[in-house]
Design an enzyme around this catalytic site. Sequence first.
Site, PDB file in Angstrom:
ATOM      1  N   TYR A 101     -22.894   1.384   0.633  1.00 54.07           N
ATOM      2  CA  TYR A 101     -22.232   2.183  -0.455  1.00 54.07           C
ATOM      3  C   TYR A 101     -21.876   1.234  -1.804  1.00 54.07           C
ATOM      4  CZ  TYR A 101     -18.911   4.922  -3.127  1.00 54.07           C
ATOM      5  OH  TYR A 101     -18.317   5.588  -4.259  1.00 54.07           O
ATOM      6  N   GLU A 189     -22.647   6.462  -8.754  1.00 59.87           N
ATOM      7  CA  GLU A 189     -22.470   6.017  -7.120  1.00 59.87           C
ATOM      8  C   GLU A 189     -23.873   6.043  -6.597  1.00 59.87           C
ATOM      9  OE1 GLU A 189     -19.108   7.886  -4.437  1.00 59.87           O
ATOM     10  OE2 GLU A 189     -21.116   9.210  -4.195  1.00 59.87           O
TER      11      GLU A 189
END
Length: 380
Positions: A101, A189
Amino acid sequence: MKLHEYQSKKIFERYEVPIPKGRVANIASEAKQIAEELGGRVVIKSQVLVGGRGKAGGIRLAKDPKQAKEIATDILGMEIKGLPVRKILVDEIVDIDQEIYLGIINDRNFRQPVVIASSSGGVDIEEVAQFSPEKIFKLAIDPLLGLQDFQVRDIALGIDLRREYWKQFIKILRGLYRAFNESDATLAEINPLVITKDKRLIALDAKMIIDDNALFRHPELMEFRNLDIEAPAEIEAQKYGLSFIKLDGDIGCMVNGAGLAMATMDIISQFGGNPANFLDIGGGAGTPKVAAALRIILSDPKVKVILINIFGGITRCDEVAKGILSALGDVKTNIPVVVRLVGTNAEVGRNLLVDAKIQTAETLVEAAEMSVLLSNGGAS
Ligand code: GDP
Ligand code: MN
């Protein structure tokens, strides 16, 4: 403004963040063609502005172009968390070794951009944050100094990234930060940022949110405005050159001229009614345009009555009447229509409407009063 995955990926690409090969499609046959171009195996990804598409069945792998078409058909017919799928992204399949992530947000507590990274990326990052917060690495960036080399290394260390991937990782994080910064984003993101079996780092998913207050600085992002989450009626109206604004009331209005349209809405309000829209058909509207306008008004389920107020100058009232009849022929409706026609060919227009279930009014005041009464369930 939230950007779709495919849009965010386009931005990432400009900043040299590697993304899978692929393209967005609106129809299933396009998915098949893209799959052919990409060598057969593809992943079909619904483009909706919610997370968790994977778990909702909105992301599926296809083994060949034929299956790509079938899956694309399925996904294009889906609704995910209440949002209809209008577009799909067809990407080459990547063989995943690890999912990381990597995100940057504007953190209100830090009052700085904060990089968030985790070696446990993928679909359940919220759970990781909740149950294993030690696996989430955070680091604030001073916006004046920018992202420093030692910080990038700290992050790589923080997620236990093997040295052999550092070079790629550094380039990606730098690109992501620039994309975030230069787009005036509040979020950029990558989840997951994958390490592939052949040791490449690729942004498999992408998400950006742009600060609406900064949009004026980004004319290049205006093309990303999400037409599909705008009222479809407004898009349809644009197609016919109608000025249409959806409002909250229940009296649909069709008027020629912006000034007259506003006056009509004012008079409706004065009688205690609520306009469902502003709609200006403009000058000289012909039958197709009028019919489209009426269809657009009728597509709003809240509309209880329609008020048509035409002051015929270059707009001919008989053309308007024909448009009304044409639309009412297409769209069967029980919704009462009140018409006030004056000016060029008004007489001919009114005569055309005699047979239809239409009430005519002599004056705007009378028409508005009638409409408000009908919208309140008054006798028709
Ligand atoms: P999200 O569920 O909306 O976050 O959608 P993602 O794009 O993150 O995809 C969810 C998951 O689908 C990923 O974490 C991957 O495990 C899987 N996935 C997506 N693309 C591929 C791919 O190209 N290959 C493989 N093997 N899995 C993929
Ligand atoms: Mn994701």
